[in-house]
Design an enzyme around this catalytic site. Structure first.
Site, PDB file in Angstrom:
ATOM      1  CG  MET A   1      -1.451   1.160   2.283  1.00 50.62           C
ATOM      2  SD  MET A   1      -2.012   1.424   3.298  1.00 50.62           S
ATOM      3  CE  MET A   1      -0.792   0.632   4.762  1.00 50.62           C
ATOM      4  N   PRO A   2       1.237   1.963  -1.203  1.00 55.84           N
ATOM      5  CG  PRO A   2       0.932   2.363  -3.770  1.00 55.84           C
ATOM      6  CD  PRO A   2       0.799   1.569  -2.288  1.00 55.84           C
ATOM      7  CG  LEU A   3       1.520   8.234   2.953  1.00 60.13           C
ATOM      8  CD1 LEU A   3       0.671   8.286   2.724  1.00 60.13           C
ATOM      9  CD2 LEU A   3       2.413   8.267   3.662  1.00 60.13           C
TER      10      LEU A   3
END
Length: 108
Positions: free
Chosen positions: A1-3
């Site tokens: 899950m990229p931020l």
């Protein structure tokens, strides 16, 4: 899950521009890293201008100097850019377009 975190000064950016930043960052990660948009988070962190600095100066002072620089003799600057372009082109073997953006000291 990229931020993805995008820090910027709290001034002048419209909600539409922020939405475009969120969409663009999401699309970039989907395209470059095959990350599904449904798990990509984008945070825009707004910073008060007095808490932001660039090139060793508070943002307000940098902008003041940059504006003064850009109000200067444009023909002298154009000659300087052209001379740098020729030097860069011959030294690096690649063409640099005359009228290119100012050096790093003018970055936003």
């Amino acid at each position: 899950m990229p931020l993805v975190t995008i820090p910027m000064t709290r001034e002048g950016t419209t909600p539409e521009q922020k939405a475009a930043l969120v969409k663009g960052a999401t699309e970039l990660l989907a395209h470059m890293l095959n990350k599904p948009p449904s798990v990509t988070f984008v945070v825009i962190e707004e910073v008060e201008p007095e808490n932001w600095g660039v090139n060793g100066l508070p943002a307000a002072e940098h902008r003041k100097r940059s504006a003064a620089h850009h109000r200067g003799d444009r023909s002298a600057r154009a000659s300087s850019i052209s001379a740098r372009s020729r030097a860069t082109s011959s030294a690096a073997g690649s063409a640099r377009v005359s009228g290119a953006p100012c050096p790093a000291h003018c970055a936003p």
